[in-house]
Motif scaffolding. Structure first.
Motif, PDB file in Angstrom:
ATOM      1  N   GLY A 130     111.246  70.630  16.273  1.00 35.09           N
ATOM      2  CA  GLY A 130     112.303  70.033  16.207  1.00 35.09           C
ATOM      3  C   GLY A 130     113.319  70.663  15.256  1.00 35.09           C
ATOM      4  N   GLN A 131     112.899  70.712  14.007  1.00 30.27           N
ATOM      5  CA  GLN A 131     113.663  71.346  13.138  1.00 30.27           C
ATOM      6  C   GLN A 131     113.693  72.985  13.060  1.00 30.27           C
ATOM      7  OE1 GLN A 131     113.575  69.452   8.936  1.00 30.27           O
ATOM      8  NE2 GLN A 131     111.501  68.752   9.625  1.00 30.27           N
TER       9      GLN A 131
ATOM     10  N   ASP B  66     131.128  75.123  21.670  1.00 29.35           N
ATOM     11  CA  ASP B  66     130.029  76.010  21.077  1.00 29.35           C
ATOM     12  C   ASP B  66     129.133  75.297  19.766  1.00 29.35           C
ATOM     13  OD1 ASP B  66     132.101  76.321  19.743  1.00 29.35           O
ATOM     14  OD2 ASP B  66     131.584  78.162  18.697  1.00 29.35           O
ATOM     15  N   ARG B  67     129.644  74.313  19.174  1.00 29.93           N
ATOM     16  CA  ARG B  67     129.083  73.374  18.224  1.00 29.93           C
ATOM     17  C   ARG B  67     128.718  72.288  18.612  1.00 29.93           C
ATOM     18  NH1 ARG B  67     132.991  73.498  13.341  1.00 29.93           N
ATOM     19  NH2 ARG B  67     134.793  74.441  14.488  1.00 29.93           N
ATOM     20  N   PHE B  69     125.920  69.639  20.611  1.00 31.99           N
ATOM     21  CA  PHE B  69     124.515  70.029  21.358  1.00 31.99           C
ATOM     22  C   PHE B  69     124.034  68.430  21.839  1.00 31.99           C
ATOM     23  CE2 PHE B  69     124.701  72.970  17.940  1.00 31.99           C
ATOM     24  CZ  PHE B  69     124.650  74.146  18.593  1.00 31.99           C
ATOM     25  N   ASN B  70     123.952  68.295  23.003  1.00 28.85           N
ATOM     26  CA  ASN B  70     123.279  67.215  23.562  1.00 28.85           C
ATOM     27  C   ASN B  70     121.886  67.251  23.855  1.00 28.85           C
ATOM     28  OD1 ASN B  70     122.430  64.897  25.066  1.00 28.85           O
ATOM     29  ND2 ASN B  70     124.297  64.902  26.576  1.00 28.85           N
ATOM     30  N   VAL B  71     120.992  66.655  23.091  1.00 28.81           N
ATOM     31  CA  VAL B  71     119.636  66.819  23.245  1.00 28.81           C
ATOM     32  C   VAL B  71     118.696  66.126  24.205  1.00 28.81           C
ATOM     33  CG1 VAL B  71     119.560  67.561  20.893  1.00 28.81           C
ATOM     34  CG2 VAL B  71     118.724  65.363  21.526  1.00 28.81           C
ATOM     35  N   ASN B  77     113.941  63.985  18.376  1.00 29.48           N
ATOM     36  CA  ASN B  77     114.492  65.504  18.389  1.00 29.48           C
ATOM     37  C   ASN B  77     115.773  65.413  17.940  1.00 29.48           C
ATOM     38  OD1 ASN B  77     113.860  68.087  18.864  1.00 29.48           O
ATOM     39  ND2 ASN B  77     114.909  68.181  20.752  1.00 29.48           N
ATOM     40  N   VAL B  81     116.538  68.023  15.163  1.00 31.79           N
ATOM     41  CA  VAL B  81     117.522  69.271  15.211  1.00 31.79           C
ATOM     42  C   VAL B  81     118.643  69.170  14.267  1.00 31.79           C
ATOM     43  CG1 VAL B  81     119.164  70.328  16.966  1.00 31.79           C
ATOM     44  CG2 VAL B  81     116.640  69.635  17.670  1.00 31.79           C
ATOM     45  N   GLY B  84     117.308  70.400  11.033  1.00 34.06           N
ATOM     46  CA  GLY B  84     117.077  71.844  10.926  1.00 34.06           C
ATOM     47  C   GLY B  84     118.538  72.814  10.727  1.00 34.06           C
ATOM     48  N   LEU B  85     119.320  72.179  11.606  1.00 33.47           N
ATOM     49  CA  LEU B  85     120.962  72.555  11.391  1.00 33.47           C
ATOM     50  C   LEU B  85     121.487  72.535  10.006  1.00 33.47           C
ATOM     51  CD1 LEU B  85     122.348  71.330  14.913  1.00 33.47           C
ATOM     52  CD2 LEU B  85     122.612  73.789  14.206  1.00 33.47           C
ATOM     53  N   LYS B  87     119.618  72.055   7.207  1.00 35.41           N
ATOM     54  CA  LYS B  87     118.806  73.043   6.455  1.00 35.41           C
ATOM     55  C   LYS B  87     119.316  74.410   6.685  1.00 35.41           C
ATOM     56  CE  LYS B  87     115.446  69.340   6.076  1.00 35.41           C
ATOM     57  NZ  LYS B  87     113.949  69.109   6.226  1.00 35.41           N
ATOM     58  N   SER B  88     120.151  74.764   7.716  1.00 40.09           N
ATOM     59  CA  SER B  88     120.550  76.238   7.688  1.00 40.09           C
ATOM     60  C   SER B  88     121.965  76.019   7.341  1.00 40.09           C
ATOM     61  CB  SER B  88     120.024  76.849   8.991  1.00 40.09           C
ATOM     62  OG  SER B  88     118.608  76.952   9.029  1.00 40.09           O
ATOM     63  N   LYS B  90     124.582  74.009   7.974  1.00 35.12           N
ATOM     64  CA  LYS B  90     125.579  73.277   8.650  1.00 35.12           C
ATOM     65  C   LYS B  90     125.734  71.758   8.276  1.00 35.12           C
ATOM     66  CE  LYS B  90     125.880  76.621  11.257  1.00 35.12           C
ATOM     67  NZ  LYS B  90     126.948  77.642  10.748  1.00 35.12           N
TER      68      LYS B  90
END
Lengths: 279, 329
Positions: A130-131, B66-67, B69-71, B77, B81, B84-85, B87-88, B90
């Protein structure tokens, strides 16, 4: 194709030598400790060599480089393998490795992201994919050509969060994401118990472009990784059939391979075995 | 699930604060504020787990598709998610119901987010007793659960004035933040010059030293209303709003408590493990003993029903405040 991709051809001989170096480092790290996740580490060594010395676009001098490819180790207990490859690549010093798992060490038994080169906290299983999806989305938003490689294990397919993430990867068309599924057939209580097979078919059904290889066959690994470079709207998965303890027959033969116990008097002979088998 | 706005003698759906009659309100302060601030902050992203409509994030989605997200219904999750965003590079604002964040995705908040000081800002919908769907949807122990996570900031805003400031402020609070969301028509209770500061309790009303209310979330607005009503009985009740639950403003709470003979501690949460527990811990450790009344929810599961019915039945409404002020301890 995207720019800055890894070379089309690989030096298999060099990658094999790198994998042997990883196994050597792992044996020395585990040596004298009596226990550790050495079997999984030896099994994943070929994949890590192929990733770090052929496929991954990274720079040990700039671990925070925004456009680096990411490698996420979801199985935090494979830390022994992670530290080996980070040392081989130049992120860590070889001198640090013997502290693996010792009190106060910067190289704990399970991976934490305080360690240079480690992207996520691994070990609470089912947290990786997921990450990886989130990172893949961030890279896409930034119009970066970098990719995300996420290792996880067959045991982690027991975790429902892995499948939530798999659906997310397909939904968001994360074609810059490669799942590396280490199917070594073992988990904490023994053999994998839940009906996870057929793994490759399941990944395909979940929307991944899927390849299945012998995870201890360097040529097959490199070939599969090469196929995963296509930006075709699909996340990629490589099902790695690995052998726990690969390269050291005595460890390969252990019944309880998840957490191998090795007598203090055995390490020298096992290291000799590794050199003899792979020399 | 129906978005029932029916009130009165039946279950009421997606929770708004009910007692807004005669009050100035703002609609969807979360999504509108986020959409506006994201115009100049391209690093902001928004996520939901199939609760976009009921979390008020849709204005952000519409302004910045564009920014967004519906998971889907996948809270684990959602948090992964978002992590993860973050950690990059965002700042990930994510939304769903509080129950699903806390009870279902706890490990992911703790390890994937808080442990890494990831810039994930969780806006948890319908915390406490803010809807009529019963225990499955009522996060009556969320503060208790979340305050157990190290390196997590927890905010329970009072009204639209404070909440809009919180939406902006969390972007610059390092690490992971858990905010109890206020959705729908949110009352404006605090003056324009009110300023939210993370980690600082705020005196909303200085009393005469007899009775002081220490409260959080919209119970602080209720406490203000009760204090005004008590004026006709000749009582001058003080109100301290503890907008940040963690880090807890121990010094601010003790200073306020010292000025009053009796305390009322009020929260939209169980009276175990939440604000009351934090206040009592702080007072005890400081060697202060005060008579006090706790207004909040019992350690129980709660039934379905209309908001008015539930708040009356479980004694977290204005009459409960008035009884506490009138009768004391």
């Amino acid at each position: 194709m995207r720019s800055n991709f890894p070379p089309a051809t690989a030096n298999l001989e060099e990658l094999g030598a790198r994998a042997l170096n990883l196994r050597r480092k792992m044996m020395h790290m585990a040596s004298g400790k009596g226990e550790g996740y050495i079997a999984q580490g030896l099994g994943i060594a070929d994949c890590l060599a192929a990733i770090y010395f052929h496929e991954l676009r990274h720079d040990p001098a700039r671990p925070d480089w925004p456009d680096r490819d990411r490698f996420l180790l979801s199985t935090g207990h494979y830390s022994i393998a992670m530290y080996a490859v980070l040392a081989e690549a130049g992120y860590l010093s070889d001198d640090e490795l013997p502290t693996y798992g010792l009190n106060g060490s910067a190289l704990p038994m399970s991976t934490f992201d305080e360690t240079v080169g480690v992207e996520i906290v691994g070990g609470s299983l089912g947290h990786g994919l997921g990450q990886a999806v989130g990172m893949a989305l961030a890279l896409r938003l930034d119009k970066s050509s970098a990719r995300v490689f996420c290792e996880f294990s067959d045991g982690e397919l027991d975790e429902g969060s892995t499948w939530e993430a798999a659906m997310g990867a397909a939904t968001f068309k994360c074609d810059n994401l490669v799942a590396l599924i280490d199917c070594n057939g073992i988990q904490a209580d023994g053999p994998v118990t839940v009906a996870i097979e057929p793994v490759a078919d399941k990944m395909t059904a979940f929307g991944f472009e899927t390849y299945e290889v012998n995870g201890n066959d360097m040529a097959a690994l490199v070939d599969a990784l090469g196929k995963c470079r296509e930006p075709n709207g699909k996340p990629k998965a490589i099902v790695l059939r690995t052998t726990p303890g690969f390269g050291v027959p005595t460890i390969m033969a252990r019944d309880r391979a998840h957490f191998v116990r090795v007598g203090n008097d055995e390490w020298d002979s096992l290291i000799e075995e590794l050199e003899r088998e792979n020399g | 699930m129906a978005d029932s706005q029916t009130i009165g003698n039946r279950t009421r759906g997606m929770g708004e604060i009910v007692d807004v009659a005669g009050k100035v309100t703002e609609t969807a302060p979360f999504g509108n504020t986020l959409a506006e601030m994201a115009k100049t902050r391209p690093e902001i992203v928004g996520l939901t787990a199939d609760m976009g409509r009921y979390s008020d994030i849709l204005p952000f989605r519409d302004a910045h598709p564009d920014r967004f997200f519906n998971v889907g219904m996948a809270e684990q999750n959602l948090i992964m998610v978002a992590a993860g965003l973050a950690k990059s590079g965002k700042i990930a604002y994510c939304t769903t119901y509080s129950v699903f964040i806390t009870r279902r995705a706890y490990d992911f908040v703790a390890i994937a987010c808080a442990h890494s000081m990831a810039n994930v800002k969780i806006f948890a919908g319908m915390p406490g007793l803010v809807n009529g769907y019963g225990a499955t949807h009522q996060a009556t122990e969320d503060i208790n659960m979340m305050r157990g996570i190290a390196d997590l900031t927890i905010i329970d805003p009072c009204d639209a004035t404070e909440f809009k400031q919180v939406v902006r402020a969390v972007a610059d609070i390092p690490g992971t933040v858990y905010v109890r969301n206020l959705r729908g028509k949110v009352p404006v209770e605090l003056p324009e010059d009110y300023r939210f500061e993370v980690g600082k309790a705020k005196v909303l009303r200085e009393g005469d030293g007899e009775i002081g209310i220490i409260s959080t979330g919209y119970m602080s607005a209720r406490g203000l209303d009760a204090a005004k009503m008590a004026e006709s009985d000749g009582k001058n009740v003080g109100v301290l709003h503890v907008g940040t639950i963690k880090p807890f403003d121990t010094a601010g709470v003790i200073a306020f408590a010292k000025r009053y003979k009796q305390l009322i501690i009020a929260e939209n949460h169980k009276t175990t493990g939440g604000l009351a527990t934090l206040v009592i811990e702080a007072l005890y450790e400081a060697g202060i003993q005060k008579p006090l009344v706790k207004i909040g929810l019992a350690d129980s599961f709660f039934e379905c029903g209309s908001q008015e019915y539930l708040e009356s039945k479980y004694a977290v409404d204005i009459p409960r405040f008035m009884t506490a002020i009138r009768d004391g301890v």
